[in-house]
Design a protein around this motif. Structure first.
Motif, PDB file in Angstrom:
ATOM      1  N   MET A   1      40.021 -14.120 -37.645  1.00  0.00           N
ATOM      2  CA  MET A   1      40.614 -13.976 -38.976  1.00  0.00           C
ATOM      3  C   MET A   1      41.845 -14.867 -39.069  1.00  0.00           C
ATOM      4  N   SER A   2      41.884 -15.665 -40.101  1.00  0.00           N
ATOM      5  CA  SER A   2      43.031 -16.546 -40.319  1.00  0.00           C
ATOM      6  C   SER A   2      43.932 -15.910 -41.366  1.00  0.00           C
ATOM      7  N   PHE A   3      45.222 -15.753 -41.058  1.00  0.00           N
ATOM      8  CA  PHE A   3      46.134 -15.127 -41.984  1.00  0.00           C
ATOM      9  C   PHE A   3      46.896 -16.201 -42.746  1.00  0.00           C
ATOM     10  N   VAL A   4      46.430 -16.433 -43.967  1.00  0.00           N
ATOM     11  CA  VAL A   4      47.036 -17.415 -44.846  1.00  0.00           C
ATOM     12  C   VAL A   4      47.412 -16.699 -46.135  1.00  0.00           C
ATOM     13  N   SER A   5      48.033 -17.441 -47.061  1.00  0.00           N
ATOM     14  CA  SER A   5      48.496 -16.843 -48.306  1.00  0.00           C
ATOM     15  C   SER A   5      47.369 -16.137 -49.041  1.00  0.00           C
ATOM     16  N   SER A   6      47.649 -14.924 -49.511  1.00  0.00           N
ATOM     17  CA  SER A   6      46.654 -14.123 -50.205  1.00  0.00           C
ATOM     18  C   SER A   6      47.385 -13.248 -51.211  1.00  0.00           C
ATOM     19  N   HIS A   7      46.673 -12.325 -51.836  1.00  0.00           N
ATOM     20  CA  HIS A   7      47.296 -11.404 -52.772  1.00  0.00           C
ATOM     21  C   HIS A   7      48.337 -10.560 -52.032  1.00  0.00           C
ATOM     22  N   ARG A   8      49.530 -10.464 -52.610  1.00  0.00           N
ATOM     23  CA  ARG A   8      50.559  -9.650 -51.963  1.00  0.00           C
ATOM     24  C   ARG A   8      50.126  -8.189 -51.954  1.00  0.00           C
ATOM     25  N   GLN A   9      50.171  -7.597 -50.790  1.00  0.00           N
ATOM     26  CA  GLN A   9      49.798  -6.204 -50.645  1.00  0.00           C
ATOM     27  C   GLN A   9      51.003  -5.293 -50.855  1.00  0.00           C
ATOM     28  N   PRO A  10      50.783  -4.122 -51.416  1.00  0.00           N
ATOM     29  CA  PRO A  10      51.857  -3.134 -51.437  1.00  0.00           C
ATOM     30  C   PRO A  10      52.088  -2.577 -50.040  1.00  0.00           C
ATOM     31  N   VAL A  11      53.100  -1.749 -49.912  1.00  0.00           N
ATOM     32  CA  VAL A  11      53.373  -1.027 -48.668  1.00  0.00           C
ATOM     33  C   VAL A  11      53.159   0.450 -48.974  1.00  0.00           C
ATOM     34  N   LEU A  12      52.610   1.169 -48.005  1.00  0.00           N
ATOM     35  CA  LEU A  12      52.227   2.554 -48.228  1.00  0.00           C
ATOM     36  C   LEU A  12      52.897   3.466 -47.207  1.00  0.00           C
ATOM     37  N   PHE A  13      53.431   4.576 -47.682  1.00  0.00           N
ATOM     38  CA  PHE A  13      53.806   5.666 -46.787  1.00  0.00           C
ATOM     39  C   PHE A  13      52.993   6.876 -47.197  1.00  0.00           C
ATOM     40  N   VAL A  14      52.337   7.497 -46.225  1.00  0.00           N
ATOM     41  CA  VAL A  14      51.482   8.649 -46.496  1.00  0.00           C
ATOM     42  C   VAL A  14      51.963   9.843 -45.695  1.00  0.00           C
ATOM     43  N   GLY A  15      52.121  10.983 -46.367  1.00  0.00           N
ATOM     44  CA  GLY A  15      52.346  12.235 -45.659  1.00  0.00           C
ATOM     45  C   GLY A  15      50.989  12.799 -45.270  1.00  0.00           C
ATOM     46  N   HIS A  16      50.648  12.718 -43.984  1.00  0.00           N
ATOM     47  CA  HIS A  16      49.262  13.050 -43.620  1.00  0.00           C
ATOM     48  C   HIS A  16      49.033  14.533 -43.358  1.00  0.00           C
ATOM     49  N   GLY A  17      50.035  15.273 -42.914  1.00  0.00           N
ATOM     50  CA  GLY A  17      49.888  16.712 -42.757  1.00  0.00           C
ATOM     51  C   GLY A  17      48.809  17.126 -41.771  1.00  0.00           C
ATOM     52  N   ASN A  18      48.135  18.210 -42.098  1.00  0.00           N
ATOM     53  CA  ASN A  18      47.106  18.806 -41.248  1.00  0.00           C
ATOM     54  C   ASN A  18      45.934  17.848 -41.041  1.00  0.00           C
ATOM     55  N   PRO A  19      45.458  17.655 -39.799  1.00  0.00           N
ATOM     56  CA  PRO A  19      44.304  16.765 -39.589  1.00  0.00           C
ATOM     57  C   PRO A  19      43.074  17.137 -40.413  1.00  0.00           C
ATOM     58  N   MET A  20      42.947  18.409 -40.805  1.00  0.00           N
ATOM     59  CA  MET A  20      41.798  18.841 -41.595  1.00  0.00           C
ATOM     60  C   MET A  20      41.753  18.181 -42.967  1.00  0.00           C
ATOM     61  N   ASN A  21      42.868  17.607 -43.416  1.00  0.00           N
ATOM     62  CA  ASN A  21      42.861  16.884 -44.689  1.00  0.00           C
ATOM     63  C   ASN A  21      41.885  15.709 -44.668  1.00  0.00           C
ATOM     64  N   ALA A  22      41.508  15.272 -43.472  1.00  0.00           N
ATOM     65  CA  ALA A  22      40.562  14.160 -43.369  1.00  0.00           C
ATOM     66  C   ALA A  22      39.169  14.549 -43.839  1.00  0.00           C
ATOM     67  N   ILE A  23      38.832  15.839 -43.739  1.00  0.00           N
ATOM     68  CA  ILE A  23      37.461  16.247 -44.062  1.00  0.00           C
ATOM     69  C   ILE A  23      37.389  17.340 -45.122  1.00  0.00           C
ATOM     70  N   GLU A  24      38.503  17.962 -45.459  1.00  0.00           N
ATOM     71  CA  GLU A  24      38.483  19.015 -46.471  1.00  0.00           C
ATOM     72  C   GLU A  24      38.823  18.456 -47.842  1.00  0.00           C
ATOM     73  N   ASP A  25      38.282  19.073 -48.867  1.00  0.00           N
ATOM     74  CA  ASP A  25      38.480  18.621 -50.242  1.00  0.00           C
ATOM     75  C   ASP A  25      39.783  19.200 -50.785  1.00  0.00           C
ATOM     76  N   THR A  26      40.886  18.630 -50.345  1.00  0.00           N
ATOM     77  CA  THR A  26      42.203  19.064 -50.810  1.00  0.00           C
ATOM     78  C   THR A  26      42.706  18.125 -51.896  1.00  0.00           C
ATOM     79  N   VAL A  27      43.760  18.524 -52.582  1.00  0.00           N
ATOM     80  CA  VAL A  27      44.343  17.656 -53.611  1.00  0.00           C
ATOM     81  C   VAL A  27      44.874  16.374 -52.978  1.00  0.00           C
ATOM     82  N   TRP A  28      45.365  16.491 -51.754  1.00  0.00           N
ATOM     83  CA  TRP A  28      45.917  15.311 -51.083  1.00  0.00           C
ATOM     84  C   TRP A  28      44.788  14.360 -50.675  1.00  0.00           C
ATOM     85  N   HIS A  29      43.701  14.916 -50.173  1.00  0.00           N
ATOM     86  CA  HIS A  29      42.511  14.139 -49.813  1.00  0.00           C
ATOM     87  C   HIS A  29      42.015  13.366 -51.036  1.00  0.00           C
TER      88      HIS A  29
END
Length: 262
Positions: A1-29
């Motif tokens: 992969m060559s890293f050259v000029s592209s669309h500027r990406q935003p930066v993200l901070f996520v409060g991940h909480g309980n690992p079950m959020n990965a598979i449960e249908d929560t508002v955060w999920h």
């Protein structure tokens, strides 16, 4: 992969909480699902997770990082989850290049922990975006992490989404598993941090211990808070700031931020 000029990406901070959020249908999920659809598609992702502390700075170099189930006492369905996103040795090499002066070590054995895959599995369920993780040396003060993160700034213009994954408030010892409402002190601290972020007062957030008595309860150990500093350090003056999942459950804040436009 060559890293050259592209669309500027935003930066993200996520409060991940309980690992079950990965598979449960929560508002955060569901909100993470929306983010995956709303944000510009990245060429690769660099994740700074609360769940990779190391003595020094390390970066994953595996071409096929394993899915790490770094938790105990959860249902079997969670341990069955696999997130086979590719790694990116090219991005890892670029991180090493940008972080000159930090003696960054490549780690070919380290996989993706749940702070990374627990969110990314929801945002990018096809596991088709390369993912690299960067460790945190939690022996270092906040100013060290903030300054290190600033050196990663060029990645935003190279199509890389940088994601900090932790929690602004994270105190499992004071967490009430029967509560659905926030503890007063946790809610107050979450709001205080939110106000400082809106005001751009990063210096105060870097020195979180000076934020008052609630800080010690909200941040008993630094690993879940530090990923926020990485995201703040990469914010640019013209970035719009969007808060999401602005919830506090007992002693855990789920609040996240997008710095930059979709």
């Amino acid at each position: 992969m060559s890293f050259v000029s592209s669309h500027r990406q935003p930066v993200l901070f996520v409060g991940h909480g309980n690992p079950m959020n990965a598979i449960e249908d929560t508002v955060w999920h569901r909100r993470w699902q929306q983010l995956g659809q709303e944000l510009p598609r990245p060429r690769a992702i660099l994740c700074i997770s609360a769940h990779w502390e190391a003595p020094g700075v390390r970066v994953t170099t595996a071409e096929r990082p394993e899915t790490v189930h770094d938790f105990r006492g959860f249902p079997e369905a969670l341990y069955a989850v696999q997130y086979p996103a590719p790694g990116s040795p090219a991005l890892a090499a670029r991180v090493v290049e940008l972080l000159q002066g930090h003696a960054v070590e490549g780690d070919a054995q380290r996989g993706l922990d749940h702070g990374a895959w627990g969110v990314l599995k929801v945002m990018y369920p096809d596991a088709d975006v390369p993912v690299v993780q960067l460790s945190m040396d939690t022996r270092q003060p906040g100013a060290y992490h903030y300054a290190l993160a600033q050196q990663l700034g060029p990645l935003r213009d190279e199509g890389v989404l940088i994601m900090g994954s932790g929690n602004i408030v994270h105190n499992l010892r004071l967490f009430d598993f029967d509560a659905i409402e926030p503890a007063d002190w946790a809610w107050d601290f979450d709001l205080q941090v939110g106000q400082l972020i809106a005001q751009g007062r990063d210096a105060m957030l870097i020195d979180w211990a000076a934020l008052g008595p609630n800080a010690a309860r909200a941040i008993p150990t630094p690993e879940h808070y530090l990923p926020l500093l990485y995201a703040l350090a990469l914010r640019r003056p013209d970035d719009p700031v969007t808060s999401f999942n602005a919830d506090v459950v007992s002693a855990i804040s789920m609040r996240g931020y997008v710095f930059g436009s979709a």
